[in-house]
Scaffold this motif. Sequence first.
Motif, PDB file in Angstrom:
ATOM      1  N   ASN A 131     -37.105  66.350  -4.345  1.00 42.81           N
ATOM      2  CA  ASN A 131     -37.880  65.361  -3.586  1.00 42.81           C
ATOM      3  C   ASN A 131     -39.197  65.953  -3.094  1.00 42.81           C
ATOM      4  O   ASN A 131     -40.260  65.337  -3.240  1.00 42.81           O
ATOM      5  CB  ASN A 131     -37.077  64.821  -2.406  1.00 42.81           C
ATOM      6  CG  ASN A 131     -35.942  63.912  -2.831  1.00 42.81           C
ATOM      7  OD1 ASN A 131     -35.960  63.338  -3.907  1.00 42.81           O
ATOM      8  ND2 ASN A 131     -34.948  63.798  -1.985  1.00 42.81           N
ATOM      9  N   ASP A 132     -39.132  67.140  -2.491  1.00 42.52           N
ATOM     10  CA  ASP A 132     -40.338  67.768  -1.945  1.00 42.52           C
ATOM     11  C   ASP A 132     -41.336  68.124  -3.039  1.00 42.52           C
ATOM     12  O   ASP A 132     -42.547  67.932  -2.885  1.00 42.52           O
ATOM     13  CB  ASP A 132     -39.979  69.008  -1.133  1.00 42.52           C
ATOM     14  CG  ASP A 132     -39.266  68.678   0.172  1.00 42.52           C
ATOM     15  OD1 ASP A 132     -39.171  67.479   0.524  1.00 42.52           O
ATOM     16  OD2 ASP A 132     -38.786  69.624   0.827  1.00 42.52           O
ATOM     17  N   THR A 172     -33.263  68.242  -2.131  1.00 42.80           N
ATOM     18  CA  THR A 172     -34.422  68.442  -1.260  1.00 42.80           C
ATOM     19  C   THR A 172     -35.579  69.048  -2.043  1.00 42.80           C
ATOM     20  O   THR A 172     -36.735  68.612  -1.912  1.00 42.80           O
ATOM     21  CB  THR A 172     -34.051  69.338  -0.063  1.00 42.80           C
ATOM     22  OG1 THR A 172     -32.992  68.714   0.668  1.00 42.80           O
ATOM     23  CG2 THR A 172     -35.238  69.562   0.851  1.00 42.80           C
ATOM     24  N   VAL A 199     -32.789  76.214  -0.114  1.00 36.01           N
ATOM     25  CA  VAL A 199     -32.970  74.764  -0.170  1.00 36.01           C
ATOM     26  C   VAL A 199     -32.059  74.208  -1.267  1.00 36.01           C
ATOM     27  O   VAL A 199     -31.841  74.858  -2.288  1.00 36.01           O
ATOM     28  CB  VAL A 199     -34.457  74.402  -0.422  1.00 36.01           C
ATOM     29  CG1 VAL A 199     -34.946  74.914  -1.757  1.00 36.01           C
ATOM     30  CG2 VAL A 199     -34.699  72.926  -0.293  1.00 36.01           C
TER      31      VAL A 199
END
Length: 92
Positions: A72-73, A69, A65
């Motif tokens: 944010n996650d 990302t 990843v």
Amino acid sequence: MPNGSKWVANKNFVYCELKGSVALLDTNKNVYYSLDGIGPFLWNYLREGVDIKTLCQEVTTNFEVDDLTAQNDISILITKLADADLIVSSDK
């Protein structure tokens, strides 16, 4: 939520690992939560206390990843866990 904030699992919850997931129980409200996917991986860090930057580094190192990302996650997850009182900020 500042990236430098250290987050730690709320000591008022009990948890156990179950076949690739983590079960969490709020014994005051009798509410059950479950973390799966990379949730158990993150929970291991949250039990001891960790900041978002470190969580992001660990996720990008151990999973396929990108940084944005992951950030944010993880921010979304931290917000949900904090809203449910499963974790608390050491800044409070």
